[in-house]
Design an enzyme around this catalytic site. Structure first.
Site, PDB file in Angstrom:
ATOM      1  N   ALA A  63       0.874  -1.171   0.000  1.00  4.50           N
ATOM      2  CA  ALA A  63       0.000   0.000   0.000  1.00  4.50           C
ATOM      3  C   ALA A  63       0.914   1.224   0.000  1.00  4.50           C
ATOM      4  O   ALA A  63       2.070   1.143   0.427  1.00  4.50           O
ATOM      5  CB  ALA A  63      -0.880  -0.017   1.235  1.00  4.50           C
ATOM      6  N   GLY A 107       0.572  -4.925   0.947  1.00  2.00           N
ATOM      7  CA  GLY A 107      -0.642  -4.961   0.127  1.00  2.00           C
ATOM      8  C   GLY A 107      -0.406  -5.624  -1.222  1.00  2.00           C
ATOM      9  O   GLY A 107      -1.340  -6.172  -1.811  1.00  2.00           O
ATOM     10  N   GLU A 110      -0.756  -9.184  -0.561  1.00  2.00           N
ATOM     11  CA  GLU A 110      -2.178  -9.445  -0.302  1.00  2.00           C
ATOM     12  C   GLU A 110      -2.992  -9.422  -1.595  1.00  2.00           C
ATOM     13  O   GLU A 110      -3.913 -10.214  -1.769  1.00  2.00           O
ATOM     14  CB  GLU A 110      -2.714  -8.410   0.693  1.00  2.00           C
ATOM     15  N   GLU A 130       4.543  -5.195   7.250  1.00  3.82           N
ATOM     16  CA  GLU A 130       3.807  -4.112   7.923  1.00  3.82           C
ATOM     17  C   GLU A 130       4.282  -3.876   9.347  1.00  3.82           C
ATOM     18  O   GLU A 130       4.254  -2.753   9.845  1.00  3.82           O
ATOM     19  CB  GLU A 130       2.301  -4.415   7.928  1.00  3.82           C
TER      20      GLU A 130
HETATM   21  N1  CO8 Z   1       4.630   3.200  -0.691  1.00  2.00           N
HETATM   22  C1  CO8 Z   1       5.047   4.372  -1.197  1.00  2.00           C
HETATM   23  N2  CO8 Z   1       6.174   4.523  -1.908  1.00  2.00           N
HETATM   24  C2  CO8 Z   1       6.940   3.437  -2.098  1.00  2.00           C
HETATM   25  C3  CO8 Z   1       6.569   2.161  -1.587  1.00  2.00           C
HETATM   26  C4  CO8 Z   1       5.362   2.078  -0.847  1.00  2.00           C
HETATM   27  N3  CO8 Z   1       4.895   0.913  -0.363  1.00  2.00           N
HETATM   28  N4  CO8 Z   1       7.516   1.283  -1.925  1.00  2.00           N
HETATM   29  C5  CO8 Z   1       8.443   1.959  -2.631  1.00  2.00           C
HETATM   30  N5  CO8 Z   1       8.089   3.243  -2.743  1.00  2.00           N
HETATM   31  C6  CO8 Z   1       8.825   4.326  -3.425  1.00  2.00           C
HETATM   32  C7  CO8 Z   1      10.027   4.744  -2.626  1.00  2.00           C
HETATM   33  O1  CO8 Z   1       9.661   5.661  -1.607  1.00  2.00           O
HETATM   34  C8  CO8 Z   1      10.874   5.370  -3.711  1.00  2.00           C
HETATM   35  O2  CO8 Z   1      10.368   6.648  -3.995  1.00  2.00           O
HETATM   36  P1  CO8 Z   1      11.398   7.919  -4.112  1.00  2.00           P
HETATM   37  O3  CO8 Z   1      12.218   7.572  -5.319  1.00  2.00           O
HETATM   38  O4  CO8 Z   1      10.475   9.063  -4.311  1.00  2.00           O
HETATM   39  O5  CO8 Z   1      12.189   7.925  -2.851  1.00  2.00           O
HETATM   40  C9  CO8 Z   1      10.584   4.490  -4.922  1.00  2.00           C
HETATM   41  O6  CO8 Z   1       9.355   3.822  -4.643  1.00  2.00           O
HETATM   42  C10 CO8 Z   1      11.643   3.450  -5.171  1.00  2.00           C
HETATM   43  O7  CO8 Z   1      11.824   2.726  -3.980  1.00  2.00           O
HETATM   44  P2  CO8 Z   1      13.249   2.487  -3.284  1.00  2.00           P
HETATM   45  O8  CO8 Z   1      14.186   3.587  -3.605  1.00  2.00           O
HETATM   46  O9  CO8 Z   1      13.009   2.200  -1.838  1.00  2.00           O
HETATM   47  O10 CO8 Z   1      13.723   1.160  -4.082  1.00  2.00           O
HETATM   48  P3  CO8 Z   1      14.697   0.033  -3.560  1.00  2.00           P
HETATM   49  O11 CO8 Z   1      14.962  -0.837  -4.737  1.00  2.00           O
HETATM   50  O12 CO8 Z   1      15.862   0.626  -2.832  1.00  2.00           O
HETATM   51  O13 CO8 Z   1      13.865  -0.784  -2.455  1.00  2.00           O
HETATM   52  C11 CO8 Z   1      11.889  -1.925  -1.597  1.00  2.00           C
HETATM   53  C12 CO8 Z   1      12.744  -1.529  -2.838  1.00  2.00           C
HETATM   54  C13 CO8 Z   1      12.705  -2.910  -0.727  1.00  2.00           C
HETATM   55  C14 CO8 Z   1      10.640  -2.614  -2.098  1.00  2.00           C
HETATM   56  C15 CO8 Z   1      11.563  -0.659  -0.768  1.00  2.00           C
HETATM   57  O14 CO8 Z   1      11.025   0.316  -1.649  1.00  2.00           O
HETATM   58  C16 CO8 Z   1      10.568  -0.884   0.333  1.00  2.00           C
HETATM   59  O15 CO8 Z   1      10.918  -1.411   1.387  1.00  2.00           O
HETATM   60  N6  CO8 Z   1       9.274  -0.475   0.123  1.00  2.00           N
HETATM   61  C17 CO8 Z   1       8.257  -0.561   1.123  1.00  2.00           C
HETATM   62  C18 CO8 Z   1       7.748  -1.986   1.264  1.00  2.00           C
HETATM   63  C19 CO8 Z   1       6.683  -2.059   2.346  1.00  2.00           C
HETATM   64  O16 CO8 Z   1       6.943  -1.821   3.509  1.00  2.00           O
HETATM   65  N7  CO8 Z   1       5.446  -2.426   1.933  1.00  2.00           N
HETATM   66  C20 CO8 Z   1       4.348  -2.576   2.852  1.00  2.00           C
HETATM   67  C21 CO8 Z   1       3.555  -1.329   2.901  1.00  2.00           C
HETATM   68  S1  CO8 Z   1       2.320  -1.369   4.162  1.00  2.00           S
HETATM   69  C22 CO8 Z   1       1.048  -2.186   3.452  1.00  2.00           C
HETATM   70  O17 CO8 Z   1       1.084  -2.619   2.324  1.00  2.00           O
HETATM   71  C23 CO8 Z   1      -0.183  -2.323   4.313  1.00  2.00           C
HETATM   72  C24 CO8 Z   1      -1.222  -3.139   3.607  1.00  2.00           C
HETATM   73  C25 CO8 Z   1      -2.598  -2.661   3.920  1.00  2.00           C
HETATM   74  C26 CO8 Z   1      -3.667  -3.129   2.973  1.00  2.00           C
HETATM   75  C27 CO8 Z   1      -3.282  -3.066   1.495  1.00  2.00           C
HETATM   76  C28 CO8 Z   1      -4.421  -3.496   0.620  1.00  2.00           C
HETATM   77  C29 CO8 Z   1      -3.997  -4.024  -0.769  1.00  2.00           C
END
Ligand code: CO8
Length: 258
Positions: A63, A107, A110, A130
């Protein structure tokens, strides 16, 4: 805002999440578009299977954390935040295959679990991270992952936020197939399966999906009885006559989808 996925016509139908700047993070507008597309495909009786995929790097990295960061309890609760995200699992009757390359986190994991079948590459990365953000899975992850891999393993993954690989997803039964290679190889195999499903009677396919889904909710006895009733019901379809007559006459069935 512009469309954040593109549609490609195949024998099945494909939705490609296309929000590369955020690794396909699932924002509310993106989900609205996804739901609209899925509903349109589902209403189109010429479409026998739907494929959801992302990019080589990310199916969906969760998400949208930046959208969620300022959310308050009262806004989340009163607007029933992310409830519409269950549309795929609750309302779509056409089989949906998730083709997962790269990250399927939070998400994103999911969303894949809501699909009927998951295919992934050996290099895919799944996870429910999460807990690291101070929350828990909110779109069925704790329920569907637990049903898929059992309580102990699901508990370990959800409590530690550790990722698991595409290879493990295959070994644990989360993914039906693990494809070695990249997105191209993944899509070729996924579309073959979508085409196979789309080549059968729509009535029988919808019934088959419904009974397998019921196995997740009913007791064994109730599920077996439910299956038998639906099986009986299919003798009222034209396609049962078409399919069985074609077998006896050694011909290919030409389905009426009725
Ligand atoms: N939300 C918003 N932005 C994101 C997300 C995210 N989940 N994931 C990545 N991005 C953005 C980054 O902020 C970055 O943006 P910017 O260039 O502006 O800084 C861009 O995407 C590229 O990401 P990274 O630079 O971090 O890329 P890396 O290759 O270094 O890392 C990762 C990749 C490991 C995937 C890393 O981006 C990461 O850890 N992302 C977050 C993963 C996460 O924690 N996901 C869970 C989110 S919580 C959730 O999903 C709750 C679910 C609730 C219900 C959902 C219903 C479907």
């Amino acid at each position: 805002m512009g469309r954040e996925f593109s549609e490609l016509s195949t024998n099945g139908r494909q939705v490609t999440l296309n929000r590369p700047k955020a690794l396909n993070a699932l924002s509310s507008p993106l989900f609205e578009e996804l739901n609209d597309a899925l509903s349109k495909y589902d209403e189109n009786k010429d479409i026998g299977a739907i494929v959801i995929t992302g990019s080589e790097k990310a199916f969906a990295a969760g998400a949208d954390i930046k959208e969620m960061a300022p959310l308050t309890f009262s806004a989340a609760y009163s607007n029933n935040f992310i409830a519409p995200w269950s549309h795929l699992a609750n309302a779509i009757r056409t089989p949906v295959i998730a083709a997962v390359s790269g990250y399927a986190l939070g998400g994103g994991c999911e969303l894949a679990l809501m699909c009927d079948i998951i295919y992934c590459t050996d290099k895919a990365t799944f996870g429910q991270p999460e807990i690291k953000l101070g929350v828990i899975p909110g779109a069925g992850g704790s329920q569907r992952l637990t049903r898929a891999i059992g309580k102990s393993k699901a508990m370990e993954l959800i409590l530690t936020g550790k990722n698991f690989s595409g290879k493990e997803a295959g070994e644990w039964g989360v993914a039906a197939r693990v494809i070695e290679g990249g997105k191209e190889e993944l899509m070729a195999e996924t579309l073959k399966t979508a085409e196979t499903i789309a080549s059968y009677s729509r009535v029988a396919v919808v019934a088959a999906k419904e009974v397998v889904d019921k196995s997740q909710e009913l007791s064994l006895r109730e599920g077996v009885e439910y299956e038998r009733r639906l099986f009986h019901g299919l003798f009222g379809s034209k396609d049962q006559k078409i399919g069985m007559t074609a077998f006896a006459e050694k011909k290919k069935a030409e389905w009426s989808h009725e």
